[in-house]
Design an enzyme around this catalytic site. Structure first.
Site, PDB file in Angstrom:
ATOM      1  N   HIS A 221      -2.197  -9.624 -23.467  1.00 27.09           N
ATOM      2  CA  HIS A 221      -0.934 -10.298 -23.127  1.00 27.09           C
ATOM      3  C   HIS A 221       0.041  -9.386 -22.384  1.00 27.09           C
ATOM      4  O   HIS A 221       1.016  -9.886 -21.804  1.00 27.09           O
ATOM      5  CB  HIS A 221      -0.230 -10.806 -24.387  1.00 27.09           C
ATOM      6  CG  HIS A 221      -0.920 -11.944 -25.068  1.00 27.09           C
ATOM      7  ND1 HIS A 221      -1.353 -13.073 -24.401  1.00 27.09           N
ATOM      8  CD2 HIS A 221      -1.263 -12.117 -26.378  1.00 27.09           C
ATOM      9  CE1 HIS A 221      -1.925 -13.898 -25.260  1.00 27.09           C
ATOM     10  NE2 HIS A 221      -1.889 -13.350 -26.471  1.00 27.09           N
ATOM     11  N   ASP A 258     -10.595 -14.753 -26.577  1.00 27.66           N
ATOM     12  CA  ASP A 258      -9.516 -14.840 -27.553  1.00 27.66           C
ATOM     13  C   ASP A 258      -8.991 -16.285 -27.599  1.00 27.66           C
ATOM     14  O   ASP A 258      -9.106 -17.025 -26.618  1.00 27.66           O
ATOM     15  CB  ASP A 258      -8.391 -13.888 -27.134  1.00 27.66           C
ATOM     16  CG  ASP A 258      -7.338 -13.689 -28.210  1.00 27.66           C
ATOM     17  OD1 ASP A 258      -7.421 -12.689 -28.930  1.00 27.66           O
ATOM     18  OD2 ASP A 258      -6.419 -14.536 -28.310  1.00 27.66           O
ATOM     19  N   HIS A 260      -6.050 -17.189 -27.473  1.00 24.22           N
ATOM     20  CA  HIS A 260      -4.855 -17.295 -26.633  1.00 24.22           C
ATOM     21  C   HIS A 260      -5.154 -16.763 -25.241  1.00 24.22           C
ATOM     22  O   HIS A 260      -5.883 -15.784 -25.082  1.00 24.22           O
ATOM     23  CB  HIS A 260      -3.698 -16.517 -27.271  1.00 24.22           C
ATOM     24  CG  HIS A 260      -3.430 -16.925 -28.686  1.00 24.22           C
ATOM     25  ND1 HIS A 260      -3.951 -16.256 -29.769  1.00 24.22           N
ATOM     26  CD2 HIS A 260      -2.703 -17.966 -29.189  1.00 24.22           C
ATOM     27  CE1 HIS A 260      -3.557 -16.857 -30.881  1.00 24.22           C
ATOM     28  NE2 HIS A 260      -2.808 -17.898 -30.561  1.00 24.22           N
ATOM     29  N   ASP A 345      -9.606 -14.517 -33.140  1.00 19.94           N
ATOM     30  CA  ASP A 345      -8.641 -15.439 -33.743  1.00 19.94           C
ATOM     31  C   ASP A 345      -8.958 -16.902 -33.479  1.00 19.94           C
ATOM     32  O   ASP A 345      -8.213 -17.781 -33.915  1.00 19.94           O
ATOM     33  CB  ASP A 345      -7.216 -15.123 -33.277  1.00 19.94           C
ATOM     34  CG  ASP A 345      -7.104 -14.936 -31.780  1.00 19.94           C
ATOM     35  OD1 ASP A 345      -8.135 -14.998 -31.081  1.00 19.94           O
ATOM     36  OD2 ASP A 345      -5.982 -14.698 -31.291  1.00 19.94           O
TER      37      ASP A 345
END
Length: 442
Positions: A221, A258, A260, A345
């Site tokens: 990120h 991931d 996200h 995740d």
């Protein structure tokens, strides 16, 4: 870059509580971040303990630990049967109490690998831990991030040392302690040292080891101008530029699974035709980027591919995505190395997403990505730990990834509980894949 002192206040993750997970296979009890409305943990903990199968090996007392201090070392020459080379950077000083990106994450994984007999102590020279590697240099970091961000973060360490935790993302959840800058350099250095080792091994051996950087803070990120979403430096992006600059590996294929979207990695290479960024992530999840029509800009048009998965997607979805999208994309791109942002995740037990990956899903991904690297780029492949906030599912999923790299059978059935899964949104998923294939002419 402005840094603000973190005042004591209630957690920004409303509705979440710390839960305890029961130990398995002798794993120490760790605290796990979990949502108060998550029932999966309660259902899981009611299951019977699985039987542990003992494995006997002829080299159980051989410990393979490599020390790497420069890019000119040749540490793998004595290990022609190495299957995994991994590095550990736990960043234990980078920690905020009750934060989901906990300092317990990497130790939990390391503990699980030891108890499941997946370390050099039990595997002999099949598994190697790389130690004493150099931290990344500031020049390595600024190949991706702005110099003003890097120098600003370094200067902020004095304030963190004096005043405690500081927020480095405005009012967001990314924090820093007095050790964050140096520990982030160590994490990035662990990744690029694995690139060195894997690339060198590929020049000598037909089947080089898979690299796995068990590191934190995570990175995907972190945008070029600053931190974001628990991430400080873009570890996989830094490694990609390093592979190009130091090893002449021009074409880099990055897979990010991931839960996200890896917006930081995407931003770093959005107009670069030599780095292909492919992300699978939950549709509508943080940070809200990764739309299907985000395909790159300028020379980079076509080298960014996003697959926003409907909530509830799981094993069936990822098998379809891998076969119908990831494989043909990689084959057409013809990479020189594959780098993986390995976020765990998306697991059904993870509290920060609503997908249904299982430990078996991650075994499948690890096995298939390893084969893809063998087929396309002489086996050159390095995984980088990203997300994963249920310490138990994170540990078991990384361990099953190791088993995939070793060619051992999956033990996912001893951890996963099919009873908590529900039907995947197959109709919506097929529509997403059809749209992706149409946009990218697959």
């Amino acid at each position: 870059m402005e840094f603000r002192i973190l005042q004591q206040s209630s957690s920004c993750y409303a509705g979440n509580v710390l839960c305890s997970v029961q130990p398995r296979f002798g794993i120490c009890k760790f605290l796990c971040w979990a949502s108060s409305n998550t029932t999966f943990l309660q259902k899981r903990c009611s299951r019977n303990e699985p039987r542990r199968k003992t494995h006997y090996r002829s080299e159980v007392n051989r410990v393979a630990v490599l020390c790497s201090s420069s890019s000119s070392d040749s540490p793998l020459k004595l290990y022609d049967n190495v299957k995994i080379i991994y590095s550990v950077a736990a960043a234990t000083g980078h920690n905020q109490e009750s934060h989901p990106e906990s300092h317990l994450r990497v130790p939990a994984i390391a503990n699980a690998l030891e108890n499941m007999e997946l370390t050099p102590k039990f595997q002999g020279s099949n598994v190697v831990e790389l130690q004493n590697y150099k931290p990344a240099s500031v020049d390595d970091i600024v190949s991706v991030h702005s110099k003003s961000y890097v120098t600003g973060l370094e200067k902020a360490m004095d304030r963190a040392s004096q005043d405690g935790l500081i927020l480095i993302e405005g009012s967001g959840p990314t924090y820093a302690t007095a050790t964050t800058f140096n520990e982030s350099l160590v994490a990035a250095g662990a990744g690029i040292s694995l690139v060195d080792s894997v690339v060198k091994a590929s020049k000598t051996y037909k089947n080089p080891p898979i690299g796995f950087a068990l590191i934190r803070p995570p990175g995907h990120h972190a945008v070029p101008k600053g931190p974001m979403g628990f991430c400080v430096f873009g570890n996989v992006a830094i490694a990609a530029r390093y592979a190009q600059r130091v090893h002449g590996l021009k074409r880099v294929f990055i897979i990010d699974f991931d839960a996200h979207h890896g917006n930081g990695t995407s931003d770093a290479f959005y107009d670069d035709s030599d780095i292909f960024f492919l992300s699978t992530h939950q549709d509508g999840s943080y940070p809200g980027t990764g739309k299907i029509d985000e395909v790159g800009r300028g020379d980079g048009v076509g080298t960014t591919l996003n697959i926003p998965l409907p909530g509830g997607s799981g094993d069936y979805a990822m098998k379809m995505v891998f076969d119908e999208v990831i494989v043909p994309c990689a084959q057409r791109f013809k990479p020189d190395i594959i780098l993986v942002s390995a976020g765990y995740d998306a697991h059904v037990l993870d509290p920060l997403a609503s997908l249904q990956f299982t430990t078996g899903t991650y075994y499948m991904l690890a096995s298939n990505i390893k084969q893809l690297a063998t087929d396309l780029c002489e086996g050159r492949c390095v995984f980088f730990l990203e997300g994963g906030y249920n310490l138990e599912s994170l540990s078991y999923s990384v361990a099953d990834s190791f088993r995939a790299f070793l060619g051992e059978r999956s033990l996912a059935s001893e951890f996963d509980n099919p009873a908590i899964l529900y039907e995947e949104p197959s109709r919506r998923l097929k529509q997403v894949i059809q749209n992706v294939k149409q946009i990218h002419s697959l």
